[in-house]
Motif scaffolding. Structure first.
Motif, PDB file in Angstrom:
ATOM      1  N   THR A  88      -5.679  31.005  71.321  1.00 35.24           N
ATOM      2  CA  THR A  88      -4.273  30.674  71.542  1.00 35.24           C
ATOM      3  C   THR A  88      -3.601  30.509  70.186  1.00 35.24           C
ATOM      4  OG1 THR A  88      -4.837  29.531  73.590  1.00 35.24           O
ATOM      5  CG2 THR A  88      -2.663  29.075  72.640  1.00 35.24           C
ATOM      6  N   PHE A  89      -2.519  31.243  69.990  1.00 34.99           N
ATOM      7  CA  PHE A  89      -1.745  31.164  68.760  1.00 34.99           C
ATOM      8  C   PHE A  89      -0.434  30.456  69.055  1.00 34.99           C
ATOM      9  CE2 PHE A  89      -4.347  34.972  68.135  1.00 34.99           C
ATOM     10  CZ  PHE A  89      -4.897  34.720  66.896  1.00 34.99           C
ATOM     11  N   GLY A  90       0.024  29.630  68.131  1.00 41.33           N
ATOM     12  CA  GLY A  90       1.337  29.028  68.266  1.00 41.33           C
ATOM     13  C   GLY A  90       2.412  30.094  68.135  1.00 41.33           C
ATOM     14  N   VAL A  91       3.568  29.814  68.686  1.00 40.61           N
ATOM     15  CA  VAL A  91       4.661  30.782  68.624  1.00 40.61           C
ATOM     16  C   VAL A  91       5.885  30.105  68.018  1.00 40.61           C
ATOM     17  CG1 VAL A  91       6.178  32.296  69.958  1.00 40.61           C
ATOM     18  CG2 VAL A  91       3.803  32.032  70.628  1.00 40.61           C
ATOM     19  N   PRO A  92       6.182  30.406  66.741  1.00 39.39           N
ATOM     20  CA  PRO A  92       7.377  29.817  66.127  1.00 39.39           C
ATOM     21  C   PRO A  92       8.654  30.446  66.687  1.00 39.39           C
ATOM     22  CG  PRO A  92       6.313  31.343  64.613  1.00 39.39           C
ATOM     23  CD  PRO A  92       5.439  31.264  65.826  1.00 39.39           C
ATOM     24  N   GLU A  93       9.745  29.746  66.543  1.00 41.75           N
ATOM     25  CA  GLU A  93      11.059  30.251  66.977  1.00 41.75           C
ATOM     26  C   GLU A  93      11.558  31.308  65.991  1.00 41.75           C
ATOM     27  OE1 GLU A  93      12.671  29.462  69.782  1.00 41.75           O
ATOM     28  OE2 GLU A  93      11.141  28.037  70.403  1.00 41.75           O
ATOM     29  N   GLY A 119       8.221  35.176  67.124  1.00 44.80           N
ATOM     30  CA  GLY A 119       6.964  34.431  67.155  1.00 44.80           C
ATOM     31  C   GLY A 119       5.911  35.147  67.984  1.00 44.80           C
ATOM     32  N   PHE A 120       6.338  35.763  69.086  1.00 41.47           N
ATOM     33  CA  PHE A 120       5.409  36.510  69.926  1.00 41.47           C
ATOM     34  C   PHE A 120       4.898  37.746  69.192  1.00 41.47           C
ATOM     35  CE2 PHE A 120       4.594  39.760  73.216  1.00 41.47           C
ATOM     36  CZ  PHE A 120       3.510  39.153  73.814  1.00 41.47           C
ATOM     37  N   ALA A 121       5.769  38.429  68.456  1.00 41.16           N
ATOM     38  CA  ALA A 121       5.345  39.587  67.653  1.00 41.16           C
ATOM     39  C   ALA A 121       4.309  39.152  66.617  1.00 41.16           C
ATOM     40  CB  ALA A 121       6.547  40.237  66.976  1.00 41.16           C
ATOM     41  N   TYR A 122       4.511  37.997  66.014  1.00 40.22           N
ATOM     42  CA  TYR A 122       3.556  37.469  65.044  1.00 40.22           C
ATOM     43  C   TYR A 122       2.208  37.170  65.718  1.00 40.22           C
ATOM     44  CZ  TYR A 122       1.409  34.500  61.513  1.00 40.22           C
ATOM     45  OH  TYR A 122       0.535  33.950  60.610  1.00 40.22           O
ATOM     46  N   ALA A 123       2.249  36.619  66.934  1.00 47.24           N
ATOM     47  CA  ALA A 123       1.016  36.325  67.672  1.00 47.24           C
ATOM     48  C   ALA A 123       0.244  37.610  67.972  1.00 47.24           C
ATOM     49  CB  ALA A 123       1.335  35.571  68.961  1.00 47.24           C
ATOM     50  N   GLN A 124       0.951  38.693  68.308  1.00 47.04           N
ATOM     51  CA  GLN A 124       0.273  39.972  68.551  1.00 47.04           C
ATOM     52  C   GLN A 124      -0.385  40.474  67.267  1.00 47.04           C
ATOM     53  OE1 GLN A 124       2.265  42.608  71.776  1.00 47.04           O
ATOM     54  NE2 GLN A 124       3.904  41.741  70.525  1.00 47.04           N
ATOM     55  N   TYR A 125       0.317  40.325  66.162  1.00 43.51           N
ATOM     56  CA  TYR A 125      -0.211  40.715  64.855  1.00 43.51           C
ATOM     57  C   TYR A 125      -1.501  39.939  64.550  1.00 43.51           C
ATOM     58  CZ  TYR A 125      -0.348  40.534  59.704  1.00 43.51           C
ATOM     59  OH  TYR A 125      -0.735  40.568  58.385  1.00 43.51           O
ATOM     60  N   ARG A 146       5.848  29.566  76.687  1.00 39.75           N
ATOM     61  CA  ARG A 146       6.815  28.869  75.841  1.00 39.75           C
ATOM     62  C   ARG A 146       6.390  27.445  75.493  1.00 39.75           C
ATOM     63  NH1 ARG A 146      11.360  31.933  75.205  1.00 39.75           N
ATOM     64  NH2 ARG A 146      11.684  33.574  76.737  1.00 39.75           N
ATOM     65  N   LYS A 147       5.548  26.822  76.315  1.00 40.63           N
ATOM     66  CA  LYS A 147       5.106  25.450  76.059  1.00 40.63           C
ATOM     67  C   LYS A 147       3.865  25.399  75.175  1.00 40.63           C
ATOM     68  CE  LYS A 147       6.901  23.898  80.459  1.00 40.63           C
ATOM     69  NZ  LYS A 147       6.559  23.526  81.823  1.00 40.63           N
ATOM     70  N   VAL A 148       2.994  26.416  75.268  1.00 41.31           N
ATOM     71  CA  VAL A 148       1.701  26.371  74.594  1.00 41.31           C
ATOM     72  C   VAL A 148       1.647  27.295  73.389  1.00 41.31           C
ATOM     73  CG1 VAL A 148      -0.779  26.769  74.908  1.00 41.31           C
ATOM     74  CG2 VAL A 148       0.569  25.757  76.755  1.00 41.31           C
ATOM     75  N   GLY A 149       2.140  28.488  73.515  1.00 43.62           N
ATOM     76  CA  GLY A 149       2.043  29.506  72.475  1.00 43.62           C
ATOM     77  C   GLY A 149       1.749  30.852  73.090  1.00 43.62           C
ATOM     78  N   SER A 150       0.934  31.631  72.449  1.00 44.82           N
ATOM     79  CA  SER A 150       0.557  32.941  72.971  1.00 44.82           C
ATOM     80  C   SER A 150      -0.942  33.004  73.171  1.00 44.82           C
ATOM     81  CB  SER A 150       0.988  34.051  72.016  1.00 44.82           C
ATOM     82  OG  SER A 150       2.392  34.204  72.048  1.00 44.82           O
TER      83      SER A 150
END
Length: 152
Positions: free
Chosen positions: A80-85, A90-96, A117-121
């Motif tokens: 699980t990766f965090g997702v910054p605003e 943030g989601f694109a960063y998590a995919q990366y 949105r509550k946990v991350g990706s």
């Protein structure tokens, strides 16, 4: 004692017989799961080693995910990766990040990322490719599916 010529003839015939009995090495093991495709960039983050996998028309209308039984059979890692605003960047960063996490778990295969949105990706790595039939409907719409690109 047999002659050198007789010994070599016997050895050559034995090798031919044994060689015919052994399985073909290219057929014995399964190949690494990979596909053709081109790297792409999502919101400024490059996905260099995977091509986007797309679901069939029936699974993409309201969101999608890998079919649960398929996912359970082929899962090799999760994170699980965090997702910054903002959430889309943030989601694109998590995919990366997921690309590199999965590359460390399986050479080839695929990965799937879904945002919460509550946990991350959530990042799931698989040892097999995802094709259009792999996906089923889900209400999650911020998702990404990726298949490993074969090395040339």
């Amino acid at each position: 004692m047999p002659s050198l010529k007789a010994s070599l003839t016997f050895l050559a015939s034995s090798t031919a017989v044994l060689g015919a009995a052994l399985p073909n090495p290219t057929a014995a093991g399964s190949a690494t799961a990979c596909t053709t495709g081109a790297p792409m960039t999502t919101a400024g983050y490059p996905i260099l080693h995977y091509a986007q996998a797309t679901p069939g028309a029936s699974a993409s209308l309201g969101g999608y995910q890998p079919e649960p039984r398929w996912a359970q059979q082929h899962l090799v890692g999760s994170y699980t990766f965090g997702v910054p605003e903002p959430i889309e960047t943030g989601f694109a960063y998590a995919q990366y990040k997921c690309e590199y996490y999965c590359k460390n778990h399986s050479e080839g295969g695929s990965f799937f990322v879904r945002a919460d949105r509550k946990v991350g990706s959530y990042c799931d790595c698989y040892d097999e490719l995802m094709d259009a039939e792999t996906f089923v409907n889900n209400n999650q719409t911020l998702v990404g599916a990726w298949n490993a690109i074969c090395k040339t």
